[in-house]
Write a protein that holds these residues in place. Structure first.
Motif, PDB file in Angstrom:
ATOM      1  N   VAL A 137       0.891  -1.162   0.000  1.00  0.00           N
ATOM      2  CA  VAL A 137       0.000   0.000   0.000  1.00  0.00           C
ATOM      3  C   VAL A 137       0.925   1.208   0.000  1.00  0.00           C
ATOM      4  N   ILE A 138       0.773   2.062  -0.999  1.00  0.00           N
ATOM      5  CA  ILE A 138       1.709   3.177  -1.157  1.00  0.00           C
ATOM      6  C   ILE A 138       1.107   4.533  -0.792  1.00  0.00           C
ATOM      7  N   GLY A 139      -0.140   4.541  -0.370  1.00  0.00           N
ATOM      8  CA  GLY A 139      -0.761   5.805   0.010  1.00  0.00           C
ATOM      9  C   GLY A 139      -2.260   5.707  -0.053  1.00  0.00           C
ATOM     10  N   GLY A 140      -2.875   6.858  -0.184  1.00  0.00           N
ATOM     11  CA  GLY A 140      -4.322   6.905  -0.242  1.00  0.00           C
ATOM     12  C   GLY A 140      -4.805   8.336  -0.184  1.00  0.00           C
ATOM     13  N   SER A 141      -6.128   8.480  -0.053  1.00  0.00           N
ATOM     14  CA  SER A 141      -6.727   9.809   0.048  1.00  0.00           C
ATOM     15  C   SER A 141      -7.797   9.784   1.132  1.00  0.00           C
ATOM     16  N   GLY A 142      -8.291  10.956   1.476  1.00  0.00           N
ATOM     17  CA  GLY A 142      -9.309  11.042   2.526  1.00  0.00           C
ATOM     18  C   GLY A 142      -8.733  10.602   3.857  1.00  0.00           C
TER      19      GLY A 142
END
Length: 185
Positions: free
Chosen positions: A146-151
């Motif tokens: 998992v390299i990131g995300g939003s919210g």
């Protein structure tokens, strides 16, 4: 009046120093509290990924096909796959996997997975978890970063485990169980 001005000026100067941080030319250190970042939490998500390539409404469509008389190397498929709580596509929808996968090996069936898990349920509605990694399809368990995300998943990191639940050899449709572990604020 002069002392109020002096206090105001000192507060303004101090806040400017806190925001600017240490300058390195193109980057600087920031106090994570200024961005609203708190102590990290570890969350676990479990859902089923439905890769539907058959029928009238496929959720995975080829956008690049490999040259004739070659392996699958170079094949690229764009996805908008449902994420459900159970292995049946009719079970509760919690989000969609949006992105693409590409056949990235000449020797085996190994995919480059580039996708966002875009959630539509509960407090995670509108948030995404971004996965980018190698998926050796015939291994019983695969692990991708998992390299990131939003919210709610801004600045997140972790890993996703994938296990094939069902693969229909006639249609190519697949159901994969995902267990995703994410550190986030």
């Amino acid at each position: 009046m002069a002392s109020q001005f002096t206090i105001f000026f000192l507060i303004l100067l101090l806040s400017t120093v806190l925001v600017i941080g240490e300058d390195h030319g193109f980057g600087r250190s920031l106090d994570r509290k200024l961005l609203g970042l708190k102590k990290e939490k570890l969350s676990h998500f479990q859902f089923y990924w439905h890769d539907i390539v058959s029928g009238k409404n496929p959720t995975s469509v080829p956008v690049v096909r490999p040259p004739q008389n070659t392996s699958a190397f170079g094949f690229v498929s764009m996805i908008d796959n449902p994420l459900t709580l159970g292995p049946k596509v009719s079970s509760k929808l919690v989000g969609r996997a949006q992105g693409f996968y590409a056949s990235a090996s000449q020797q085996e069936l190994s995919l480059l997975m580039v996708m966002n898990f875009a959630f539509i349920e509960g407090k995670y509605n509108g948030s995404t978890i971004t996965v980018l990694g190698r998926n050796s399809v015939f291994n019983s368990m695969r692990e991708m970063p998992v390299i990131g995300g939003s919210g709610l998943f801004r600045f997140s990191r972790g890993y996703a485990q994938a296990r094939t639940h069902t693969l229909d050899p006639k249609t190519g449709d697949a159901i994969v169980e995902y267990n995703v572990y994410v550190l986030h604020y």
